[in-house]
Write an enzyme that holds these catalytic residues in place. Structure first.
Site, short mmCIF file in Angstrom:
data_model
loop_
_atom_site.label_atom_id
_atom_site.label_comp_id
_atom_site.label_asym_id
_atom_site.label_seq_id
_atom_site.Cartn_x
_atom_site.Cartn_y
_atom_site.Cartn_z
N ASN A 149 27.54 -47.29 9.53
CA ASN A 149 27.80 -45.88 9.21
C ASN A 149 27.83 -45.63 7.71
OD1 ASN A 149 30.19 -47.02 8.40
ND2 ASN A 149 31.51 -45.76 9.70
N GLU A 156 35.11 -45.30 4.65
CA GLU A 156 34.33 -44.72 5.74
C GLU A 156 33.70 -43.40 5.28
OE1 GLU A 156 33.75 -46.58 8.12
OE2 GLU A 156 35.51 -47.53 9.01
#
Ligand code: F6R
Length: 255
Positions: A149, A156
């Protein structure tokens, strides 16, 4: 991408030239990445190395270990550590760094640092971790993997480019990806301590390693996509000294 070595200009927003090395397979790429680290160690035997965990750097660590070079004066700072695993858990990054890096490479354990998830005040520890990196003179070569991702460290998607070391929740996709290291998906921690993106960018040289076709899209977005906090690895395009070492599969979407 068929060449063993090549140089790719940065697509967007970057001021630097990014060096791209492509090995035939993961082991070959690991040897190419090891040459980059060994060159830096030859120039400075007291190098400060930023240490990634996970699968991507294992061929690099294996090649460093096989080199027979003396790493005893090197310092290491791990990128991240899970919260909520018991001390000594085999998947804690403190244990992974000990078994995959410190012992095989013969590093001095006193010079190897991993964020400590067991204290009460994570914010104070995180600030002290960044201060310890600075006190060591900063990271000379930061080894990075990339999450599917786009995370680097465990920053993140949506992580601020100005972020420092801190506690973050792990994305569900990351927990799914890392379930392979645990007996069940439920066992994967939900939070970790990670160096921030700004912390990572302070390293003088970023060495990003990836292998396997499942990394091809993330590598393509990191190197050729827009620079955006939605895909944190894209920030490497803004760093002045980056080397990316891939195998042919991970490089397959780069023109
Ligand atoms: C681990 C880390 C992560 C990994 C990434 C890729 O210290 O910082 O960013 O590099 O999750 O993991 P692998 O290499 O297992 O695919």
């Amino acid at each position: 991408m068929s060449g063993r070595r090549g140089t790719a200009g940065v697509a967007d927003g970057g001021s630097a030239t990014l060096r791209l090395l492509v090995g035939q397979d993961a082991d070959d790429a690991g040897k190419l990445a090891a040459e980059v680290v060994l060159g830096a160690v030859r120039a400075n035997p007291a190098l400060v190395l930023g240490l990634a965990t996970g699968s991507s750097p294992l061929p690099l660590y294996a090649a460093l270990s096989a080199s027979g070079v003396d790493f005893s004066r090197i310092s290491g700072f791990a990128l991240d550590e899970y919260l909520d695993l018991p001390d000594g858990h085999p998947q804690s990054y403190a244990e992974v760094i000990r078994t995959e890096v410190t012992e095989p490479l013969g590093l001095d354990p006193a010079r190897v640092h991993v964020p400590d998830p067991h204290g009460r005040d994570h914010a104070a520890h995180a600030a002290a971790y960044d201060a310890a990196i600075a006190a060591a003179g900063g990271v000379d070569v930061q080894i990075l993997g990339v999450g599917s991702n786009g995370h680097i460290g465990f920053n993140e998607p949506g992580s601020a480019f100005g972020s420092r070391t801190r506690v973050v929740p792990l994305a569900e996709r990351t927990r799914r990806d890392n379930a392979r290291f645990f007996a069940s998906a439920e066992e994967v921690p939900t939070q970790c301590l990670t160096q921030g993106i700004a912390t990572i960018l302070e390293a003088r040289h970023l060495l990003l390693v990836a292998h396997g076709g499942h990394k091809a899209e993330a590598v393509h977005r990191a190197l050729r996509g827009p620079v955006t906090e939605d895909f944190p690895a894209s920030v490497i395009q803004r760093h002045p000294q980056v080397t990316v070492v891939l195998d042919r599969s991970a490089a397959s979407l780069l023109a």
